[in-house]
Each structure stands twice: as C-alpha cells, then as structure tokens.
Design a protein around this motif. Structure first.
Motif, PDB file in Angstrom:
ATOM      1  N   PHE A   1      77.760   5.995  23.318  1.00 54.29           N
ATOM      2  CA  PHE A   1      76.936   6.186  22.122  1.00 54.29           C
ATOM      3  C   PHE A   1      77.691   7.039  21.117  1.00 54.29           C
TER       4      PHE A   1
ATOM      5  N   GLU B   1      73.219   7.875  16.539  1.00 55.76           N
ATOM      6  CA  GLU B   1      72.686   6.625  17.090  1.00 55.76           C
ATOM      7  C   GLU B   1      71.287   6.845  17.663  1.00 55.76           C
ATOM      8  N   ARG B   2      70.409   5.899  17.370  1.00 56.09           N
ATOM      9  CA  ARG B   2      69.057   5.933  17.932  1.00 56.09           C
ATOM     10  C   ARG B   2      69.103   5.404  19.350  1.00 56.09           C
TER      11      ARG B   2
ATOM     12  N   TYR C   1      67.710  10.755  18.853  1.00 56.72           N
ATOM     13  CA  TYR C   1      68.974  10.553  18.139  1.00 56.72           C
ATOM     14  C   TYR C   1      70.064  11.375  18.807  1.00 56.72           C
TER      15      TYR C   1
ATOM     16  N   THR D   1      70.648   2.051  23.760  1.00 54.29           N
ATOM     17  CA  THR D   1      70.720   2.056  22.302  1.00 54.29           C
ATOM     18  C   THR D   1      69.562   1.278  21.687  1.00 54.29           C
ATOM     19  N   LEU D   2      69.180   1.693  20.495  1.00 51.20           N
ATOM     20  CA  LEU D   2      68.260   0.900  19.688  1.00 51.20           C
ATOM     21  C   LEU D   2      68.957   0.395  18.430  1.00 51.20           C
ATOM     22  N   ASP D   3      70.086   0.997  18.099  1.00 52.65           N
ATOM     23  CA  ASP D   3      70.797   0.643  16.866  1.00 52.65           C
ATOM     24  C   ASP D   3      71.856  -0.427  17.048  1.00 52.65           C
ATOM     25  N   ASN D   4      72.413  -0.547  18.218  1.00 50.12           N
ATOM     26  CA  ASN D   4      73.552  -1.444  18.426  1.00 50.12           C
ATOM     27  C   ASN D   4      73.280  -2.463  19.523  1.00 50.12           C
TER      28      ASN D   4
ATOM     29  N   SER E   1      62.974  -6.969  14.108  1.00 48.55           N
ATOM     30  CA  SER E   1      62.785  -6.356  12.791  1.00 48.55           C
ATOM     31  C   SER E   1      61.843  -5.155  12.880  1.00 48.55           C
TER      32      SER E   1
ATOM     33  N   LYS F   1      63.799  -2.025  13.726  1.00 50.52           N
ATOM     34  CA  LYS F   1      64.529  -1.440  12.600  1.00 50.52           C
ATOM     35  C   LYS F   1      63.650  -0.514  11.777  1.00 50.52           C
ATOM     36  N   GLU F   2      62.347  -0.771  11.796  1.00 56.52           N
ATOM     37  CA  GLU F   2      61.412   0.040  11.019  1.00 56.52           C
ATOM     38  C   GLU F   2      61.023   1.329  11.719  1.00 56.52           C
TER      39      GLU F   2
END
Length: 110
Positions: free
Chosen positions: A19, A23-24, A54, A88-91, A105, A108-109
């Motif tokens: 990570f 990064e979330r 994070y 991860t939630l971002d990648n 989607s 992402k919010e």
C-alpha cells in the motif's frame, strides 16, 4: 508436512510495500488491542472488519514485515496493521471492478 509458521518466515520488506501513503484501505479482520495501543485495555476492539481508513505512514517490524499506520477517521486514531489485515479500496484490479458493476462507482463516493 506443511509449515504452519510459513507466513512468519516471509520477509515482506524484500518487496515494495503493498500500500502507499494516502491509500484508502478496509480492514479484513477485527483488530483487538494486544497491549501496544495506549488508552485501551488489552482485548478491546480497535477496528472492526469492514472499517475504512487511510494509510498515513509505513514502517517495519523486526526487519521482516511492513506495518501500515492506518488512520480511522470514524474513531479518530491510528492503528498499526499488517498487509494481510488490509485490502485496498483505491487500487482494485479491473476484473474485481467489473464484478462489482454499479457498486464500484459507489465505492468511489465513500
């Protein structure tokens, strides 16, 4: 016979961290205080499975494992966690995003 301590024999720091800063991530497990978190009793729940945080710093432990300091804004504190305890939630890989469909989607919010 399989070595039950195989994970403990792995040297994570031989590879780049999984990570990155900012990064979330989401907790894959419930994390309890092992005595290293001040202000909470041993055994108290620090993070629940599914909590989002994070990555705010990356350190090492025993020159073997990465320890990710994760800021959990819902709680207002940081918890040191291993990569196997996080996701991860971002990648997310494209194939996972495709499986999530419309829910991707919504992530992402968050």
């Amino acid at each position: 016979m399989a070595d039950i301590n195989r994970d403990e024999d792995t040297i994570e720091v031989a590879d780049p961290p999984r990570f990155v800063f900012g990064e979330r991530v989401v907790s894959r497990t419930t994390i309890r205080n092992d005595g290293t978190f001040n202000g909470k009793d041993i055994g108290d729940v620090l993070v629940k499975k599914g909590d989002i945080g994070y990555v705010v710093s990356i350190g090492t432990f025993l020159q073997q494992f990465y320890i990710y300091a994760v800021e959990f804004t819902d709680y207002g504190y940081r918890v040191g966690m291993r990569a196997k305890e996080l996701m991860t939630l971002d990648n997310l890989p494209d194939d996972i995003l495709a499986q999530l469909g419309d829910r991707a989607s919504a992530l992402k919010e968050l």
